[in-house]
Design a protein around this motif. Structure first.
Motif, mmCIF file in Angstrom:
data_model
loop_
_atom_site.group_PDB
_atom_site.id
_atom_site.type_symbol
_atom_site.label_atom_id
_atom_site.label_comp_id
_atom_site.label_asym_id
_atom_site.label_seq_id
_atom_site.Cartn_x
_atom_site.Cartn_y
_atom_site.Cartn_z
ATOM 1 N N ASN A 24 0.828 -1.210 0.000
ATOM 2 C CA ASN A 24 0.000 0.000 0.000
ATOM 3 C C ASN A 24 0.861 1.259 0.000
ATOM 4 O O ASN A 24 0.523 2.259 -0.646
ATOM 5 C CB ASN A 24 -0.937 0.000 1.213
ATOM 6 N N ARG A 25 1.965 1.219 0.735
ATOM 7 C CA ARG A 25 2.831 2.398 0.788
ATOM 8 C C ARG A 25 3.431 2.692 -0.596
ATOM 9 O O ARG A 25 3.469 3.839 -1.031
ATOM 10 C CB ARG A 25 3.936 2.184 1.811
ATOM 11 N N THR A 26 3.874 1.658 -1.295
ATOM 12 C CA THR A 26 4.449 1.847 -2.629
ATOM 13 C C THR A 26 3.394 2.337 -3.613
ATOM 14 O O THR A 26 3.642 3.218 -4.443
ATOM 15 C CB THR A 26 5.064 0.531 -3.131
ATOM 16 N N ILE A 27 2.189 1.769 -3.511
ATOM 17 C CA ILE A 27 1.096 2.198 -4.385
ATOM 18 C C ILE A 27 0.786 3.676 -4.140
ATOM 19 O O ILE A 27 0.576 4.452 -5.079
ATOM 20 C CB ILE A 27 -0.163 1.336 -4.149
ATOM 21 N N ALA A 28 0.771 4.068 -2.873
ATOM 22 C CA ALA A 28 0.498 5.471 -2.525
ATOM 23 C C ALA A 28 1.532 6.385 -3.164
ATOM 24 O O ALA A 28 1.198 7.442 -3.729
ATOM 25 C CB ALA A 28 0.498 5.645 -1.012
ATOM 26 N N THR A 29 2.792 5.987 -3.114
ATOM 27 C CA THR A 29 3.860 6.794 -3.719
ATOM 28 C C THR A 29 3.696 6.866 -5.231
ATOM 29 O O THR A 29 3.808 7.937 -5.839
ATOM 30 C CB THR A 29 5.238 6.190 -3.373
ATOM 31 N N ASP A 30 3.408 5.726 -5.863
ATOM 32 C CA ASP A 30 3.260 5.681 -7.327
ATOM 33 C C ASP A 30 2.114 6.559 -7.812
ATOM 34 O O ASP A 30 2.221 7.211 -8.868
ATOM 35 C CB ASP A 30 3.016 4.236 -7.792
ATOM 36 N N LEU A 31 1.021 6.576 -7.065
ATOM 37 C CA LEU A 31 -0.184 7.301 -7.511
ATOM 38 C C LEU A 31 -0.287 8.698 -6.921
ATOM 39 O O LEU A 31 -1.228 9.434 -7.240
ATOM 40 C CB LEU A 31 -1.445 6.499 -7.145
ATOM 41 N N GLY A 32 0.647 9.074 -6.055
ATOM 42 C CA GLY A 32 0.589 10.398 -5.450
ATOM 43 C C GLY A 32 -0.541 10.539 -4.445
ATOM 44 O O GLY A 32 -1.120 11.612 -4.291
ATOM 45 N N LEU A 33 -0.874 9.440 -3.756
ATOM 46 C CA LEU A 33 -1.960 9.442 -2.774
ATOM 47 C C LEU A 33 -1.390 9.245 -1.375
ATOM 48 O O LEU A 33 -0.213 8.887 -1.205
ATOM 49 C CB LEU A 33 -2.953 8.306 -3.083
ATOM 50 N N SER A 34 -2.232 9.414 -0.381
ATOM 51 C CA SER A 34 -1.826 9.065 0.973
ATOM 52 C C SER A 34 -2.033 7.564 1.162
ATOM 53 O O SER A 34 -2.867 6.933 0.490
ATOM 54 C CB SER A 34 -2.656 9.831 2.004
ATOM 55 N N GLU A 35 -1.277 6.988 2.085
ATOM 56 C CA GLU A 35 -1.425 5.556 2.346
ATOM 57 C C GLU A 35 -2.825 5.246 2.876
ATOM 58 O O GLU A 35 -3.416 4.201 2.569
ATOM 59 C CB GLU A 35 -0.359 5.099 3.342
ATOM 60 N N LYS A 36 -3.384 6.176 3.632
ATOM 61 C CA LYS A 36 -4.747 5.993 4.161
ATOM 62 C C LYS A 36 -5.764 5.903 3.031
ATOM 63 O O LYS A 36 -6.706 5.102 3.082
ATOM 64 C CB LYS A 36 -5.084 7.157 5.094
ATOM 65 N N THR A 37 -5.569 6.728 1.989
ATOM 66 C CA THR A 37 -6.496 6.693 0.851
ATOM 67 C C THR A 37 -6.400 5.357 0.124
ATOM 68 O O THR A 37 -7.413 4.778 -0.294
ATOM 69 C CB THR A 37 -6.178 7.848 -0.115
ATOM 70 N N VAL A 38 -5.170 4.836 -0.039
ATOM 71 C CA VAL A 38 -5.002 3.533 -0.685
ATOM 72 C C VAL A 38 -5.678 2.447 0.150
ATOM 73 O O VAL A 38 -6.346 1.547 -0.391
ATOM 74 C CB VAL A 38 -3.507 3.217 -0.901
ATOM 75 N N ASP A 39 -5.530 2.503 1.480
ATOM 76 C CA ASP A 39 -6.209 1.545 2.369
ATOM 77 C C ASP A 39 -7.720 1.562 2.130
ATOM 78 O O ASP A 39 -8.364 0.507 2.071
ATOM 79 C CB ASP A 39 -5.934 1.885 3.843
ATOM 80 N N ARG A 40 -8.264 2.795 1.996
ATOM 81 C CA ARG A 40 -9.715 2.922 1.779
ATOM 82 C C ARG A 40 -10.121 2.343 0.434
ATOM 83 O O ARG A 40 -11.131 1.652 0.311
ATOM 84 C CB ARG A 40 -10.109 4.402 1.871
ATOM 85 N N HIS A 41 -9.326 2.612 -0.609
ATOM 86 C CA HIS A 41 -9.626 2.049 -1.926
ATOM 87 C C HIS A 41 -9.622 0.521 -1.869
ATOM 88 O O HIS A 41 -10.510 -0.138 -2.425
ATOM 89 C CB HIS A 41 -8.592 2.520 -2.953
#
Length: 546
Positions: free
Chosen positions: A503-520
């Motif tokens: 999730n942390r790597t995805i957040a960095t790749d997409l320019g999102l917060s890790e919390k937002t990736v968790d929600r997705h």
């Protein structure tokens, strides 16, 4: 020479009576060069200059009137012209000079020895300040005081102006019927031609603005047409013509006459190019941008939103909805959060909340969407207008649809649809039909789905609403794939999950917060009815999502 002056003056007064402002101003100026104008004709010269947006000439005439009345010991009239000068300077942003004029007006009015109309105008200025800061409960009694002074002093301009401000304050407190009644009464002497020219125009614009604020669409149409007719009788008018065209463009967009609305907005921009009305010019740019956005002309829309911003208008929610249409839901959400954080007035927030609901659902932030919907419902309950109720019903339906409560959602959509049909707003009606069609599909009613989509498609095609047409096409495209309900962003996240990224790597790749990736990811699990990353990945490959 006196005979020449008398002849010119007669022609000038005739031109003024005919509202031929440029002719009247030129003739009065020529007369003044031969023999100085008296107070009544100086006032005609001032109003003519004001209607031509010739501020310097208007101020010169006002200064001469002020001096003439001071010399004659008419401190009541001198106070009025000092006020008028300060009032205009405030509109131009010259606060230091304006404050000095207002203080001078107060001193002269108090020195008159008894109550005069200038006292009422000064109180009305205090009411205006309260309105501008959102303190509507304080504005209403001040406007009432000014109204009472106007009635006692038999100043019809002051009476009408005070009724106008009182109406605006009442409307913004949720006392809609009382407020609209006060605004309508303010218009009576304006329609009858009994008010000073500028006051007439200001009252028209204030009334239309108040009606727009509470979505009193029938009244907005009625008074916009009246303003258009009034401006149409004055071909030499400059000051208010652009504002009139802007109001017409807004009504045309609502009515579905988009090409006419663009033409009218451009005419407004041209008319306002050489005036001091930057707020109206910004509104014209925003109005044109909205139609370009709805037609899928995103580059043109963005340029015009930026123009509106340069002219001092916050280009929202239009620009945020543009970002959503471009697939940038997170950016759209961040923008609206920022704007709402500084927007306190309930009616101002009501303009933004429907867009926020739509954007937050797309961004996967369903709790924020639900909070926005609840706030919109509270505002609709407080102000009790059909359009606000329809906006709240639609927002509630969108959330119910997202959560799978199709029958409940459809009930909300039907309630809102009836209001938009009565309002004569074909685009908004068609958007609701798409939502209703989706609800019908979830309920297994394919005939109902087809009927709703067909009706929407016809409207979108007629308007040239390319993005909405594409959306209907996507919804009606035959597919053997099961319905998954994932948003574009959720599919993007699922694709990165499938590559084994955290999730942390995805957040960095997409320019999102890790919390937002968790929600997705949580939304993906819920929609696909799976409970692990591996199961979600398998579903994606099996059903052609990856």
């Amino acid at each position: 020479m006196k005979a020449d002056a008398a002849s010119l003056l007669e022609k000038a007064r005739h031109a003024y009576a005919q509202r031929a402002w440029a002719d009247a101003f030129a003739l009065l100026q020529a007369t003044d060069a031969i023999a100085p104008l008296g107070p009544d004709d100086l006032e005609r010269q001032l109003w003519s200059a004001a209607m031509l947006d010739r501020d310097q000439d208007s101020q010169v005439a006002g200064d001469r009137l002020f001096e003439a009345y001071v010399e004659a010991g008419r401190y009541d009239r001198a106070a009025y012209w000092a006020f008028f000068r300060g009032f205009r300077l405030l509109a131009l942003g010259e606060e230091g000079h304006a404050t000095a004029c207002i203080q001078q007006a107060q001193r002269l009015a108090d020195g008159f020895g008894r109550e005069c109309a200038a006292h009422g105008y000064l109180i009305l200025l205090a009411a205006q300040k309260e309105l501008m800061t959102g303190n509507d409960p304080a504005a209403a009694p001040l406007a009432s005081q000014a109204l009472a002074i106007g009635e006692r002093c038999c100043d019809i301009d002051l009476v009408a102006f005070a009724r106008c401000y009182l109406g605006r304050a009442l409307v913004r407190q949720g006392r809609i019927d009382e407020g609209i009644a006060s605004l309508d009464e303010a218009m009576l002497p304006a329609v009858d031609g009994k008010l000073s020219p500028i006051v007439t125009g200001l009252i028209y614009c204030n009334l239309i603005a108040a009606c727009r604020q509470v979505y009193a669409l029938d009244r907005s149409r009625e008074w916009t047409e009246a303003l258009s007719n009034w401006c149409g009788t004055q071909p030499q008018l400059v000051q208010l013509n652009g504002v009139c065209l802007l109001h017409r463009a807004e009504i045309m967009e609502l009515n579905g006459a988009w090409q006419d609305a663009i033409a009218e907005a451009r005419r407004a921009t041209t008319s306002l190019a050489h005036t001091t009305a930057s707020e109206a010019a910004a509104g014209a740019a925003y109005q044109e941008a909205e139609i370009h956005r709805l037609r899928g002309e995103f580059a043109a829309a963005e340029d015009l939103y930026r123009t509106a911003s340069r002219l001092g208008l916050e280009p929202q929610p239009g620009m945020a909805l543009l970002r959503l249409a471009q697939g940038r839901a997170e950016q759209a959400a961040a923008t609206l959060r920022r704007v709402l954080a500084t927007t306190k007035a309930p009616l101002g927030r009501a303009r933004l909340l429907p867009a926020l609901v739509e954007i937050m659902i797309a961004a996967g932030a369903i709790e924020e969407a639900r909070d926005a919907c609840q706030e919109l419902e509270a505002i609709a309950s407080r102000f009790a207008t059909d359009i606000l109720a329809a906006m709240a019903s639609q927002a509630r339906g969108e959330i119910d649809l997202h959560e799978g409560s199709a029958a409940t959602a459809l009930g909300h959509f039907r309630a809102a649809l009836t209001t938009w049909q009565r309002a004569g707003a074909p685009y908004l009606e068609a958007r609701l039909r798409v939502l209703a069609g989706q609800a019908c599909r979830m309920l297994g009613d394919e005939d109902g789905t087809e009927l709703e989509f067909d009706a929407a498609r016809t409207v979108f095609a007629g308007l040239g609403a390319a993005p909405d047409l594409a959306r209907v096409a996507a919804l009606t495209r035959p597919t053997s794939l099961p319905s998954h309900g994932l948003t574009r962003r959720e599919i993007e996240v699922l694709g990165l999950v499938a590559t084994g990224k955290t999730n942390r790597t995805i957040a960095t790749d997409l320019g999102l917060s890790e919390k937002t990736v968790d929600r997705h990811l949580s939304n993906i699990f819920d929609k696909l009815a799976v409970n692990s990353r591996a199961a979600a990945t398998a579903y994606g490959f099996q059903n052609g999502l990856l």
